[in-house]
Design a protein around this motif. Structure first.
Motif, PDB file in Angstrom:
ATOM      1  N   LYS A 201       0.828  -1.217   0.000  1.00 32.69           N
ATOM      2  CA  LYS A 201       0.000   0.000   0.000  1.00 32.69           C
ATOM      3  C   LYS A 201       0.856   1.259   0.000  1.00 32.69           C
ATOM      4  O   LYS A 201       0.692   2.154   0.831  1.00 32.69           O
ATOM      5  CB  LYS A 201      -0.945   0.009   1.204  1.00 32.69           C
ATOM      6  CG  LYS A 201      -1.920  -1.152   1.205  1.00 32.69           C
ATOM      7  CD  LYS A 201      -2.991  -0.972   2.255  1.00 32.69           C
ATOM      8  CE  LYS A 201      -3.985  -2.117   2.215  1.00 32.69           C
ATOM      9  NZ  LYS A 201      -3.346  -3.459   2.420  1.00 32.69           N
ATOM     10  N   ILE A 202       1.792   1.305  -0.958  1.00 32.38           N
ATOM     11  CA  ILE A 202       2.724   2.429  -1.013  1.00 32.38           C
ATOM     12  C   ILE A 202       2.083   3.599  -1.751  1.00 32.38           C
ATOM     13  O   ILE A 202       1.420   3.415  -2.769  1.00 32.38           O
ATOM     14  CB  ILE A 202       4.017   2.010  -1.745  1.00 32.38           C
ATOM     15  CG1 ILE A 202       4.676   0.838  -1.019  1.00 32.38           C
ATOM     16  CG2 ILE A 202       4.986   3.174  -1.856  1.00 32.38           C
ATOM     17  CD1 ILE A 202       5.863   0.264  -1.748  1.00 32.38           C
ATOM     18  N   THR A 203       2.291   4.799  -1.220  1.00 32.62           N
ATOM     19  CA  THR A 203       1.891   6.004  -1.929  1.00 32.62           C
ATOM     20  C   THR A 203       2.903   6.219  -3.050  1.00 32.62           C
ATOM     21  O   THR A 203       4.105   6.182  -2.799  1.00 32.62           O
ATOM     22  CB  THR A 203       1.922   7.217  -0.986  1.00 32.62           C
ATOM     23  OG1 THR A 203       1.251   6.872   0.214  1.00 32.62           O
ATOM     24  CG2 THR A 203       1.250   8.409  -1.628  1.00 32.62           C
ATOM     25  N   CYS A 204       2.390   6.411  -4.279  1.00 32.06           N
ATOM     26  CA  CYS A 204       3.323   6.363  -5.394  1.00 32.06           C
ATOM     27  C   CYS A 204       3.017   7.422  -6.450  1.00 32.06           C
ATOM     28  O   CYS A 204       1.865   7.722  -6.738  1.00 32.06           O
ATOM     29  CB  CYS A 204       3.251   4.972  -6.017  1.00 32.06           C
ATOM     30  SG  CYS A 204       4.315   4.761  -7.424  1.00 32.06           S
ATOM     31  N   LEU A 205       4.094   8.002  -7.004  1.00 30.98           N
ATOM     32  CA  LEU A 205       3.974   8.887  -8.164  1.00 30.98           C
ATOM     33  C   LEU A 205       4.773   8.243  -9.280  1.00 30.98           C
ATOM     34  O   LEU A 205       5.908   7.842  -9.074  1.00 30.98           O
ATOM     35  CB  LEU A 205       4.572  10.260  -7.856  1.00 30.98           C
ATOM     36  CG  LEU A 205       3.706  11.291  -7.137  1.00 30.98           C
ATOM     37  CD1 LEU A 205       4.552  12.487  -6.755  1.00 30.98           C
ATOM     38  CD2 LEU A 205       2.546  11.725  -8.006  1.00 30.98           C
TER      39      LEU A 205
END
Lengths: 271, 313
Positions: A201-205
Protein backbone atom coordinates in the motif's frame (compact mmCIF):
# COMPACT_ATOMS: atom_id res chain seq x y z
CA UNK A 1 0.47 12.03 2.86
CA UNK A 2 2.47 14.33 0.59
CA UNK A 3 1.71 18.01 0.12
CA UNK A 4 3.37 20.30 -2.37
CA UNK A 5 2.20 23.83 -1.61
CA UNK A 6 2.74 26.40 -4.36
CA UNK A 7 6.27 25.31 -5.14
CA UNK A 8 8.27 27.16 -7.79
CA UNK A 9 11.79 26.71 -9.08
CA UNK A 10 13.76 28.74 -11.59
CA UNK A 11 17.06 27.39 -12.89
CA UNK A 12 19.90 29.75 -13.86
CA UNK A 13 18.02 32.89 -12.77
CA UNK A 14 19.21 36.11 -14.36
CA UNK A 15 21.04 34.45 -17.23
CA UNK A 16 20.09 33.72 -20.85
CA UNK A 17 19.49 30.14 -19.80
CA UNK A 18 16.89 31.12 -17.22
CA UNK A 19 14.15 28.52 -17.07
CA UNK A 20 11.13 28.41 -14.85
CA UNK A 21 10.99 24.66 -14.33
CA UNK A 22 8.23 24.63 -11.72
CA UNK A 23 5.55 27.29 -11.66
CA UNK A 24 3.31 27.33 -8.60
CA UNK A 25 2.78 23.57 -8.37
CA UNK A 26 0.30 22.43 -5.75
CA UNK A 27 -0.39 18.76 -5.19
CA UNK A 28 -1.99 16.87 -2.33
CA UNK A 29 -1.45 13.14 -2.42
CA UNK A 30 -3.34 10.95 0.06
CA UNK A 31 -1.94 7.84 1.70
CA UNK A 32 -2.14 4.92 -0.70
CA UNK A 33 -2.69 7.14 -3.72
CA UNK A 34 -1.04 5.93 -6.91
CA UNK A 35 -0.85 8.79 -9.39
CA UNK A 36 0.55 8.63 -12.90
CA UNK A 37 2.05 11.75 -14.49
CA UNK A 38 2.26 12.51 -18.20
CA UNK A 39 3.46 15.59 -20.04
CA UNK A 40 5.69 16.91 -22.79
CA UNK A 41 9.45 17.04 -22.67
CA UNK A 42 10.53 19.66 -20.16
CA UNK A 43 7.09 19.90 -18.56
CA UNK A 44 8.60 19.59 -15.07
CA UNK A 45 7.84 15.97 -14.25
CA UNK A 46 11.35 14.98 -13.18
CA UNK A 47 11.88 18.41 -11.63
CA UNK A 48 8.85 17.80 -9.43
CA UNK A 49 10.43 14.54 -8.30
CA UNK A 50 13.72 16.26 -7.59
CA UNK A 51 11.91 18.87 -5.53
CA UNK A 52 10.39 16.06 -3.47
CA UNK A 53 13.69 14.17 -3.00
CA UNK A 54 15.59 17.36 -2.21
CA UNK A 55 18.08 17.27 -5.09
CA UNK A 56 17.59 21.07 -4.95
CA UNK A 57 15.69 23.38 -2.62
CA UNK A 58 12.60 25.09 -4.07
CA UNK A 59 12.54 28.88 -4.47
CA UNK A 60 9.02 29.25 -3.13
CA UNK A 61 6.40 27.10 -1.44
CA UNK A 62 6.74 24.13 0.87
CA UNK A 63 7.06 20.36 0.73
CA UNK A 64 5.26 18.52 3.50
CA UNK A 65 5.46 14.78 4.08
CA UNK A 66 3.27 13.21 6.77
CA UNK A 67 2.78 16.59 8.40
CA UNK A 68 6.53 17.30 8.62
CA UNK A 69 7.82 20.29 6.71
CA UNK A 70 10.78 18.89 4.74
CA UNK A 71 11.24 21.89 2.43
CA UNK A 72 14.81 22.45 3.64
CA UNK A 73 15.67 18.93 4.78
CA UNK A 74 18.81 17.52 3.14
CA UNK A 75 18.52 14.95 0.39
CA UNK A 76 20.17 12.05 2.22
CA UNK A 77 17.95 12.61 5.25
CA UNK A 78 14.75 12.62 3.20
CA UNK A 79 15.80 9.49 1.34
CA UNK A 80 15.21 7.53 4.51
CA UNK A 81 11.50 7.60 3.66
CA UNK A 82 11.54 8.24 -0.10
CA UNK A 83 12.16 5.65 -2.82
CA UNK A 84 13.30 6.96 -6.21
CA UNK A 85 13.76 4.98 -9.43
CA UNK A 86 15.16 6.49 -12.63
CA UNK A 87 14.84 5.63 -16.28
CA UNK A 88 18.49 4.57 -16.39
CA UNK A 89 18.75 1.18 -14.67
CA UNK A 90 22.44 1.86 -13.91
CA UNK A 91 21.68 4.71 -11.49
CA UNK A 92 20.13 2.74 -8.67
CA UNK A 93 22.83 0.17 -7.88
CA UNK A 94 26.58 0.02 -7.30
CA UNK A 95 28.02 -2.07 -10.16
CA UNK A 96 31.23 -3.28 -8.50
CA UNK A 97 29.55 -4.46 -5.35
CA UNK A 98 27.73 -7.76 -4.97
CA UNK A 99 23.95 -8.13 -4.95
CA UNK A 100 24.14 -8.91 -1.27
CA UNK A 101 26.16 -5.78 -0.49
CA UNK A 102 23.82 -3.60 -2.52
CA UNK A 103 20.86 -4.92 -0.61
CA UNK A 104 22.64 -4.41 2.68
CA UNK A 105 23.16 -0.77 1.76
CA UNK A 106 19.50 -0.32 0.90
CA UNK A 107 18.63 -1.95 4.18
CA UNK A 108 20.62 0.77 5.97
CA UNK A 109 17.52 2.91 5.74
CA UNK A 110 15.91 0.67 8.30
CA UNK A 111 18.71 1.08 10.79
CA UNK A 112 18.79 3.47 13.67
CA UNK A 113 21.19 6.21 12.72
CA UNK A 114 24.36 5.55 14.65
CA UNK A 115 24.31 1.99 15.88
CA UNK A 116 24.01 0.45 12.44
CA UNK A 117 27.31 1.85 11.14
CA UNK A 118 29.54 -0.93 12.35
CA UNK A 119 27.09 -3.76 11.96
CA UNK A 120 27.79 -6.37 9.31
CA UNK A 121 25.46 -8.35 7.10
CA UNK A 122 24.20 -11.11 9.36
CA UNK A 123 23.17 -14.60 8.29
CA UNK A 124 19.60 -13.62 9.03
CA UNK A 125 19.88 -10.61 6.71
CA UNK A 126 21.34 -12.79 3.97
CA UNK A 127 18.47 -15.21 4.23
CA UNK A 128 15.88 -12.48 4.07
CA UNK A 129 17.60 -10.86 1.07
CA UNK A 130 17.56 -14.22 -0.66
CA UNK A 131 13.88 -14.77 0.02
CA UNK A 132 13.02 -11.35 -1.34
CA UNK A 133 15.14 -11.90 -4.45
CA UNK A 134 13.37 -15.19 -5.07
CA UNK A 135 10.11 -13.26 -5.42
CA UNK A 136 11.54 -11.55 -8.52
CA UNK A 137 11.67 -14.93 -10.23
CA UNK A 138 14.86 -14.02 -12.09
CA UNK A 139 17.21 -16.52 -10.50
CA UNK A 140 19.08 -13.74 -8.69
CA UNK A 141 18.78 -15.51 -5.34
CA UNK A 142 21.54 -17.87 -6.47
CA UNK A 143 23.87 -15.07 -7.53
CA UNK A 144 24.16 -13.19 -4.23
CA UNK A 145 27.96 -12.97 -4.40
CA UNK A 146 28.12 -11.67 -7.95
CA UNK A 147 28.76 -8.01 -8.73
CA UNK A 148 25.64 -6.18 -9.85
CA UNK A 149 27.47 -4.97 -12.97
CA UNK A 150 27.01 -8.45 -14.45
CA UNK A 151 23.20 -8.23 -14.39
CA UNK A 152 21.08 -7.11 -17.33
CA UNK A 153 19.33 -3.73 -17.29
CA UNK A 154 16.00 -5.36 -16.45
CA UNK A 155 17.49 -7.38 -13.63
CA UNK A 156 19.19 -4.29 -12.24
CA UNK A 157 15.98 -2.28 -12.38
CA UNK A 158 14.04 -5.06 -10.66
CA UNK A 159 16.74 -5.18 -8.00
CA UNK A 160 16.59 -1.40 -7.60
CA UNK A 161 12.84 -1.60 -7.16
CA UNK A 162 13.25 -4.28 -4.54
CA UNK A 163 15.89 -2.21 -2.76
CA UNK A 164 13.73 0.93 -2.81
CA UNK A 165 10.81 -0.93 -1.27
CA UNK A 166 12.67 -3.31 1.04
CA UNK A 167 11.96 -0.88 3.84
CA UNK A 168 8.50 0.40 2.88
CA UNK A 169 9.01 4.03 1.79
CA UNK A 170 6.49 6.72 2.69
CA UNK A 171 6.45 7.65 -0.95
CA UNK A 172 7.79 5.95 -4.06
CA UNK A 173 8.81 8.02 -7.10
CA UNK A 174 9.05 6.16 -10.41
CA UNK A 175 10.56 8.22 -13.22
CA UNK A 176 9.82 6.25 -16.41
CA UNK A 177 11.54 3.35 -14.74
CA UNK A 178 10.61 0.85 -17.45
CA UNK A 179 11.27 3.09 -20.47
CA UNK A 180 14.82 1.89 -21.11
CA UNK A 181 13.96 -1.81 -20.93
CA UNK A 182 12.92 -4.13 -23.75
CA UNK A 183 9.13 -4.66 -23.94
CA UNK A 184 9.04 -8.10 -22.31
CA UNK A 185 11.28 -7.06 -19.42
CA UNK A 186 9.44 -3.76 -19.05
CA UNK A 187 6.19 -5.66 -18.65
CA UNK A 188 7.71 -7.92 -16.03
CA UNK A 189 9.15 -5.02 -14.03
CA UNK A 190 5.84 -3.17 -14.31
CA UNK A 191 3.86 -6.17 -13.06
CA UNK A 192 6.28 -6.42 -10.17
CA UNK A 193 5.87 -2.72 -9.44
CA UNK A 194 2.11 -3.09 -9.35
CA UNK A 195 2.31 -6.09 -7.05
CA UNK A 196 4.68 -4.46 -4.58
CA UNK A 197 2.71 -1.21 -4.49
CA UNK A 198 -0.54 -3.04 -3.88
CA UNK A 199 0.87 -5.38 -1.25
CA UNK A 200 2.61 -2.68 0.76
CA UNK A 201 0.00 0.00 0.00
CA UNK A 202 2.72 2.43 -1.01
CA UNK A 203 1.89 6.00 -1.93
CA UNK A 204 3.32 6.36 -5.39
CA UNK A 205 3.97 8.89 -8.16
CA UNK A 206 4.88 7.48 -11.56
CA UNK A 207 5.99 9.35 -14.65
CA UNK A 208 5.24 7.53 -17.88
CA UNK A 209 5.21 8.38 -21.57
CA UNK A 210 2.77 5.60 -22.32
CA UNK A 211 -0.75 7.04 -22.22
CA UNK A 212 -2.44 3.68 -21.98
CA UNK A 213 -0.23 2.82 -19.04
CA UNK A 214 -1.04 6.15 -17.42
CA UNK A 215 -4.73 5.32 -17.71
CA UNK A 216 -4.49 1.68 -16.66
CA UNK A 217 -2.34 2.13 -13.58
CA UNK A 218 -3.23 3.85 -10.34
CA UNK A 219 -6.21 5.82 -9.14
CA UNK A 220 -5.16 9.27 -10.26
CA UNK A 221 -3.71 10.94 -13.33
CA UNK A 222 -1.84 14.24 -13.54
CA UNK A 223 -0.89 16.09 -16.68
CA UNK A 224 1.94 18.60 -16.59
CA UNK A 225 2.96 21.35 -18.97
CA UNK A 226 5.46 24.22 -18.67
CA UNK A 227 6.09 23.55 -15.00
CA UNK A 228 2.41 23.44 -14.03
CA UNK A 229 -0.10 20.70 -13.32
CA UNK A 230 -2.73 21.40 -15.96
CA UNK A 231 -5.07 18.46 -15.55
CA UNK A 232 -5.90 16.18 -12.64
CA UNK A 233 -8.44 13.33 -12.69
CA UNK A 234 -9.26 10.74 -10.05
CA UNK A 235 -10.99 7.41 -9.53
CA UNK A 236 -14.25 6.93 -11.51
CA UNK A 237 -13.64 9.87 -13.78
CA UNK A 238 -10.18 8.54 -14.66
CA UNK A 239 -11.50 5.05 -15.38
CA UNK A 240 -13.76 6.41 -18.08
CA UNK A 241 -10.99 8.19 -19.97
CA UNK A 242 -9.42 7.03 -23.23
CA UNK A 243 -6.16 8.01 -24.87
CA UNK A 244 -8.14 10.15 -27.33
CA UNK A 245 -9.67 12.03 -24.38
CA UNK A 246 -6.20 12.58 -22.96
CA UNK A 247 -4.87 14.07 -26.18
CA UNK A 248 -7.95 16.28 -26.34
CA UNK A 249 -7.46 17.43 -22.75
CA UNK A 250 -3.86 18.25 -23.47
CA UNK A 251 -4.82 20.45 -26.40
CA UNK A 252 -7.33 22.31 -24.24
CA UNK A 253 -5.04 22.87 -21.27
CA UNK A 254 -1.68 23.35 -22.88
CA UNK A 255 -2.98 25.07 -25.98
CA UNK A 256 -0.85 22.91 -28.23
CA UNK A 257 -0.35 19.29 -29.25
CA UNK A 258 1.68 16.94 -27.13
CA UNK A 259 5.25 17.24 -28.33
CA UNK A 260 6.74 14.33 -26.49
CA UNK A 261 7.90 12.17 -29.38
CA UNK A 262 7.68 9.02 -27.36
CA UNK A 263 4.12 9.81 -26.29
CA UNK A 264 3.15 10.33 -29.91
CA UNK A 265 4.72 7.07 -30.96
CA UNK A 266 3.10 5.07 -28.22
CA UNK A 267 -0.18 6.84 -28.93
CA UNK A 268 -0.08 5.86 -32.58
CA UNK A 269 0.61 2.23 -31.89
CA UNK A 270 -2.38 1.98 -29.57
CA UNK A 271 -5.05 3.68 -31.71
CA UNK B 1 69.30 -20.64 -10.29
CA UNK B 2 72.81 -19.71 -9.22
CA UNK B 3 72.46 -16.41 -11.07
CA UNK B 4 69.30 -15.69 -9.14
CA UNK B 5 70.84 -16.58 -5.80
CA UNK B 6 73.73 -14.31 -6.71
CA UNK B 7 71.34 -11.45 -7.15
CA UNK B 8 69.26 -12.45 -4.18
CA UNK B 9 71.08 -12.77 -0.93
CA UNK B 10 68.95 -13.48 2.11
CA UNK B 11 69.44 -10.03 3.58
CA UNK B 12 68.30 -8.35 0.38
CA UNK B 13 65.18 -10.51 0.28
CA UNK B 14 64.47 -9.69 3.91
CA UNK B 15 64.90 -5.97 3.48
CA UNK B 16 62.67 -6.05 0.39
CA UNK B 17 60.03 -7.85 2.45
CA UNK B 18 60.38 -5.34 5.29
CA UNK B 19 60.16 -2.20 3.17
CA UNK B 20 57.48 -3.85 1.04
CA UNK B 21 55.28 -4.29 4.09
CA UNK B 22 55.87 -0.69 5.21
CA UNK B 23 55.07 0.74 1.78
CA UNK B 24 52.08 -1.60 1.56
CA UNK B 25 50.38 0.64 4.14
CA UNK B 26 50.58 3.54 1.69
CA UNK B 27 49.38 1.30 -1.13
CA UNK B 28 46.42 0.28 1.08
CA UNK B 29 45.69 3.97 1.70
CA UNK B 30 45.51 4.51 -2.05
CA UNK B 31 43.43 1.36 -2.34
CA UNK B 32 40.82 3.11 -0.19
CA UNK B 33 41.02 6.55 -1.82
CA UNK B 34 41.85 5.65 -5.44
CA UNK B 35 40.24 2.23 -5.98
CA UNK B 36 37.27 2.40 -3.61
CA UNK B 37 36.40 6.09 -3.30
CA UNK B 38 37.54 6.87 -6.86
CA UNK B 39 39.37 9.99 -5.64
CA UNK B 40 42.95 10.80 -6.68
CA UNK B 41 44.18 11.81 -3.23
CA UNK B 42 47.44 13.72 -3.65
CA UNK B 43 47.77 14.39 0.07
CA UNK B 44 49.81 11.18 0.21
CA UNK B 45 53.32 12.62 -0.31
CA UNK B 46 53.02 15.27 2.38
CA UNK B 47 51.06 13.01 4.68
CA UNK B 48 53.75 10.34 4.50
CA UNK B 49 56.40 12.88 5.50
CA UNK B 50 54.09 14.14 8.25
CA UNK B 51 53.79 10.62 9.65
CA UNK B 52 57.55 10.25 9.40
CA UNK B 53 58.21 13.60 11.13
CA UNK B 54 55.67 13.08 13.91
CA UNK B 55 56.90 9.51 14.38
CA UNK B 56 60.52 10.62 14.58
CA UNK B 57 59.82 13.43 17.04
CA UNK B 58 57.70 11.33 19.39
CA UNK B 59 60.28 8.53 19.22
CA UNK B 60 62.96 11.09 19.97
CA UNK B 61 60.95 12.03 23.06
CA UNK B 62 61.20 8.38 24.13
CA UNK B 63 57.82 6.96 23.18
CA UNK B 64 58.20 4.66 20.15
CA UNK B 65 54.80 2.99 20.62
CA UNK B 66 52.98 6.25 21.21
CA UNK B 67 54.65 7.46 18.00
CA UNK B 68 52.64 4.91 16.00
CA UNK B 69 49.35 6.27 17.29
CA UNK B 70 50.48 9.89 17.05
CA UNK B 71 51.33 9.49 13.37
CA UNK B 72 48.06 7.63 12.75
CA UNK B 73 46.23 10.60 14.22
CA UNK B 74 48.35 13.15 12.37
CA UNK B 75 47.64 11.36 9.08
CA UNK B 76 43.92 11.25 9.81
CA UNK B 77 43.97 15.00 10.48
CA UNK B 78 45.65 15.68 7.14
CA UNK B 79 43.03 13.48 5.47
CA UNK B 80 40.30 15.38 7.25
CA UNK B 81 41.54 18.72 5.93
CA UNK B 82 41.59 17.37 2.36
CA UNK B 83 38.10 15.93 2.78
CA UNK B 84 36.85 19.16 4.35
CA UNK B 85 38.12 21.20 1.39
CA UNK B 86 36.40 18.99 -1.16
CA UNK B 87 33.13 18.24 0.60
CA UNK B 88 32.44 21.51 2.43
CA UNK B 89 34.37 24.11 0.44
CA UNK B 90 33.72 22.88 -3.10
CA UNK B 91 37.42 22.48 -3.95
CA UNK B 92 38.12 19.97 -6.73
CA UNK B 93 39.38 16.73 -5.15
CA UNK B 94 42.78 16.71 -6.90
CA UNK B 95 43.31 20.37 -6.11
CA UNK B 96 42.35 19.81 -2.46
CA UNK B 97 45.09 17.18 -2.19
CA UNK B 98 47.65 19.43 -3.87
CA UNK B 99 46.79 22.35 -1.57
CA UNK B 100 47.08 20.26 1.59
CA UNK B 101 50.26 18.64 0.29
CA UNK B 102 51.84 22.06 -0.25
CA UNK B 103 50.76 23.30 3.17
CA UNK B 104 52.05 20.16 4.81
CA UNK B 105 55.62 20.95 3.74
CA UNK B 106 55.66 23.87 6.17
CA UNK B 107 53.83 21.88 8.83
CA UNK B 108 56.33 19.04 8.48
CA UNK B 109 59.36 21.26 8.78
CA UNK B 110 57.74 22.89 11.82
CA UNK B 111 57.21 19.45 13.36
CA UNK B 112 60.88 18.70 12.70
CA UNK B 113 61.72 21.96 14.50
CA UNK B 114 62.89 23.71 11.35
CA UNK B 115 65.57 21.25 10.42
CA UNK B 116 65.34 19.21 7.25
CA UNK B 117 66.73 16.01 8.79
CA UNK B 118 66.00 14.42 12.17
CA UNK B 119 68.15 11.51 13.33
CA UNK B 120 66.96 9.10 16.00
CA UNK B 121 69.88 6.66 15.95
CA UNK B 122 70.29 6.68 19.69
CA UNK B 123 66.64 6.30 20.57
CA UNK B 124 64.61 3.28 21.51
CA UNK B 125 62.48 2.20 18.57
CA UNK B 126 60.01 -0.65 18.24
CA UNK B 127 62.60 -2.38 16.07
CA UNK B 128 65.21 -2.10 18.82
CA UNK B 129 62.77 -3.58 21.35
CA UNK B 130 62.07 -6.39 18.88
CA UNK B 131 65.79 -7.03 18.47
CA UNK B 132 66.13 -7.40 22.23
CA UNK B 133 63.13 -9.69 22.74
CA UNK B 134 63.08 -11.67 19.49
CA UNK B 135 66.55 -11.33 18.06
CA UNK B 136 67.80 -13.23 15.03
CA UNK B 137 67.66 -11.73 11.57
CA UNK B 138 63.86 -11.91 11.31
CA UNK B 139 62.88 -9.47 14.03
CA UNK B 140 62.23 -6.54 11.67
CA UNK B 141 60.08 -8.71 9.41
CA UNK B 142 58.09 -9.88 12.41
CA UNK B 143 57.40 -6.29 13.50
CA UNK B 144 56.23 -5.06 10.11
CA UNK B 145 54.27 -8.26 9.43
CA UNK B 146 52.45 -7.85 12.75
CA UNK B 147 51.47 -4.31 11.84
CA UNK B 148 50.38 -5.19 8.31
CA UNK B 149 48.36 -8.20 9.47
CA UNK B 150 46.54 -6.07 12.05
CA UNK B 151 45.84 -3.38 9.43
CA UNK B 152 44.70 -5.93 6.83
CA UNK B 153 42.38 -7.61 9.35
CA UNK B 154 41.00 -4.22 10.36
CA UNK B 155 40.33 -3.23 6.74
CA UNK B 156 38.73 -6.58 5.91
CA UNK B 157 36.42 -6.08 8.87
CA UNK B 158 35.79 -2.37 8.44
CA UNK B 159 35.10 -2.40 4.69
CA UNK B 160 32.37 -4.99 5.20
CA UNK B 161 30.55 -3.11 7.91
CA UNK B 162 27.64 -0.99 6.73
CA UNK B 163 29.78 2.15 7.01
CA UNK B 164 32.48 0.42 4.96
CA UNK B 165 29.92 -0.64 2.37
CA UNK B 166 28.71 2.97 2.15
CA UNK B 167 32.27 4.18 1.59
CA UNK B 168 32.74 1.63 -1.21
CA UNK B 169 29.40 2.54 -2.76
CA UNK B 170 30.30 6.26 -2.69
CA UNK B 171 33.05 5.67 -5.24
CA UNK B 172 30.89 3.28 -7.22
CA UNK B 173 27.60 5.19 -7.36
CA UNK B 174 27.26 8.27 -5.20
CA UNK B 175 23.59 8.83 -6.14
CA UNK B 176 22.76 5.46 -4.73
CA UNK B 177 24.47 6.25 -1.43
CA UNK B 178 22.32 9.35 -1.04
CA UNK B 179 19.26 7.21 -1.73
CA UNK B 180 20.35 4.90 1.09
CA UNK B 181 20.16 7.83 3.51
CA UNK B 182 23.93 8.18 3.85
CA UNK B 183 25.66 11.51 3.30
CA UNK B 184 28.42 11.08 0.67
CA UNK B 185 30.32 14.00 2.22
CA UNK B 186 30.48 11.98 5.42
CA UNK B 187 31.65 8.75 3.77
CA UNK B 188 34.33 10.62 1.78
CA UNK B 189 35.56 12.23 5.00
CA UNK B 190 35.74 8.94 6.89
CA UNK B 191 37.38 7.21 3.91
CA UNK B 192 40.09 9.85 3.48
CA UNK B 193 40.78 9.97 7.23
CA UNK B 194 41.27 6.21 7.38
CA UNK B 195 43.39 6.21 4.21
CA UNK B 196 45.70 8.99 5.35
CA UNK B 197 46.06 7.58 8.83
CA UNK B 198 47.55 4.47 7.18
CA UNK B 199 49.90 6.68 5.17
CA UNK B 200 50.96 8.44 8.39
CA UNK B 201 51.55 5.09 10.10
CA UNK B 202 53.74 3.99 7.18
CA UNK B 203 55.82 7.16 7.59
CA UNK B 204 56.27 6.50 11.29
CA UNK B 205 57.36 2.90 10.71
CA UNK B 206 59.88 4.03 8.11
CA UNK B 207 61.28 6.68 10.46
CA UNK B 208 61.88 4.03 13.12
CA UNK B 209 63.09 1.52 10.53
CA UNK B 210 65.82 3.75 9.11
CA UNK B 211 66.31 5.79 12.30
CA UNK B 212 65.87 9.10 10.57
CA UNK B 213 63.43 11.42 8.90
CA UNK B 214 64.10 13.60 5.89
CA UNK B 215 61.81 16.42 4.75
CA UNK B 216 61.84 15.09 1.17
CA UNK B 217 61.18 11.47 2.04
CA UNK B 218 57.62 11.56 0.72
CA UNK B 219 58.41 12.89 -2.74
CA UNK B 220 56.92 10.63 -5.40
CA UNK B 221 55.37 8.37 -2.77
CA UNK B 222 51.96 8.53 -4.42
CA UNK B 223 53.38 7.15 -7.69
CA UNK B 224 55.28 4.36 -5.98
CA UNK B 225 52.20 3.37 -3.98
CA UNK B 226 50.07 3.48 -7.13
CA UNK B 227 52.56 1.19 -8.87
CA UNK B 228 52.30 -1.27 -5.97
CA UNK B 229 48.52 -1.01 -5.96
CA UNK B 230 48.25 -1.66 -9.69
CA UNK B 231 50.71 -4.56 -9.62
CA UNK B 232 48.67 -6.04 -6.77
CA UNK B 233 45.32 -5.60 -8.50
CA UNK B 234 46.74 -7.08 -11.70
CA UNK B 235 48.13 -10.23 -10.13
CA UNK B 236 45.19 -10.91 -7.79
CA UNK B 237 42.32 -9.60 -9.89
CA UNK B 238 38.85 -8.85 -8.64
CA UNK B 239 37.27 -10.53 -5.67
CA UNK B 240 36.29 -9.97 -2.07
CA UNK B 241 37.82 -7.23 0.03
CA UNK B 242 40.21 -9.48 1.97
CA UNK B 243 41.52 -10.94 -1.28
CA UNK B 244 42.07 -7.49 -2.74
CA UNK B 245 43.78 -6.22 0.43
CA UNK B 246 46.16 -9.18 0.36
CA UNK B 247 46.73 -8.50 -3.33
CA UNK B 248 47.77 -4.91 -2.60
CA UNK B 249 50.23 -6.07 0.08
CA UNK B 250 51.69 -8.68 -2.28
CA UNK B 251 51.93 -6.06 -5.01
CA UNK B 252 53.88 -3.76 -2.74
CA UNK B 253 56.29 -6.51 -1.67
CA UNK B 254 56.72 -7.56 -5.29
CA UNK B 255 57.48 -3.97 -6.26
CA UNK B 256 60.22 -3.85 -3.62
CA UNK B 257 61.68 -7.09 -4.98
CA UNK B 258 61.75 -5.55 -8.46
CA UNK B 259 63.52 -2.52 -7.05
CA UNK B 260 65.98 -4.75 -5.17
CA UNK B 261 66.80 -6.64 -8.38
CA UNK B 262 67.20 -3.36 -10.26
CA UNK B 263 69.66 -2.11 -7.64
CA UNK B 264 71.61 -5.38 -7.79
CA UNK B 265 71.77 -4.98 -11.56
CA UNK B 266 73.42 -1.61 -10.92
CA UNK B 267 70.53 0.57 -11.96
CA UNK B 268 71.35 3.86 -10.20
CA UNK B 269 69.02 4.58 -7.29
CA UNK B 270 68.20 7.96 -8.81
CA UNK B 271 66.54 6.21 -11.77
CA UNK B 272 64.04 4.28 -9.69
CA UNK B 273 61.45 7.04 -9.61
CA UNK B 274 61.47 7.19 -13.40
CA UNK B 275 61.05 3.42 -13.49
CA UNK B 276 58.02 3.58 -11.14
CA UNK B 277 56.55 6.42 -13.15
CA UNK B 278 56.83 4.34 -16.32
CA UNK B 279 55.33 1.26 -14.61
CA UNK B 280 52.33 3.30 -13.41
CA UNK B 281 51.80 5.00 -16.77
CA UNK B 282 51.90 1.68 -18.64
CA UNK B 283 49.70 -0.13 -16.13
CA UNK B 284 47.00 2.54 -16.16
CA UNK B 285 47.11 2.95 -19.94
CA UNK B 286 46.94 -0.78 -20.70
CA UNK B 287 43.15 -1.35 -20.45
CA UNK B 288 42.50 1.73 -22.59
CA UNK B 289 45.04 0.69 -25.20
CA UNK B 290 43.59 -2.81 -25.29
CA UNK B 291 40.18 -1.36 -26.15
CA UNK B 292 41.74 0.87 -28.80
CA UNK B 293 43.64 -2.04 -30.30
CA UNK B 294 40.39 -3.97 -30.62
CA UNK B 295 38.83 -1.04 -32.45
CA UNK B 296 41.81 -0.69 -34.79
CA UNK B 297 41.78 -4.35 -35.78
CA UNK B 298 38.05 -4.19 -36.55
CA UNK B 299 38.53 -1.06 -38.64
CA UNK B 300 41.47 -2.54 -40.50
CA UNK B 301 39.48 -5.69 -41.28
CA UNK B 302 36.54 -3.60 -42.50
CA UNK B 303 38.74 -1.46 -44.74
CA UNK B 304 40.39 -4.58 -46.04
CA UNK B 305 37.01 -6.17 -46.83
CA UNK B 306 35.75 -2.99 -48.53
CA UNK B 307 38.81 -2.68 -50.76
CA UNK B 308 38.45 -6.37 -51.70
CA UNK B 309 34.76 -6.07 -52.62
CA UNK B 310 35.60 -2.93 -54.60
CA UNK B 311 38.06 -4.91 -56.72
CA UNK B 312 35.54 -7.67 -57.32
CA UNK B 313 33.07 -5.25 -58.86
Amino acid sequence: MLELNHISKTFNPGTVNEKKALDDVTLHLNDGDFATIIGSNGAGKSTTFNAITGAFFVDEGSVILDGNDITFTKEHVRSKVIGHLFQDPLLGTAPHMTIEENMALAYLRAGTRNTAFFSRISGKDKKRFQEQLALLDMGLENRMKQPVGLLSGGQRQALTLLMATMVTPRILLLDEHTAALDPATAEKVLALTKKIIEEQKITCLMVTHNMQQALDLGNRLLMMDSGRIVFDVKDEEKKKMTTADLLEQFKIHAGKSLDNDRILLSGVSET
Amino acid sequence: MSALSNIFTMSIALSALETGCIYALVALALFISFSLLNIADLTTDGCYTLGCAVGAMVTLAGHPFLALFASLLAGAMAGYVTAFLQTKMGVESILAGIIVNTGLYTVNIMVMQFSSVVNIFNCDTIFRYAKEYIGGSWYKVIVVLTVIVIVAAFLAWFLNTRLGLSIRATGDNAAMVKASSINPAFTITVGLCVANSLTGLAGCLLAQYQNSCDINIGTGMVTIALASLIIGETIIGKGGILRRVIGVILGSVLYRFIVAIAIRLHVPAECLKLVSAIIVAIAIATPYLKGKAGFWTIRLKKQHAVSKSGKNE
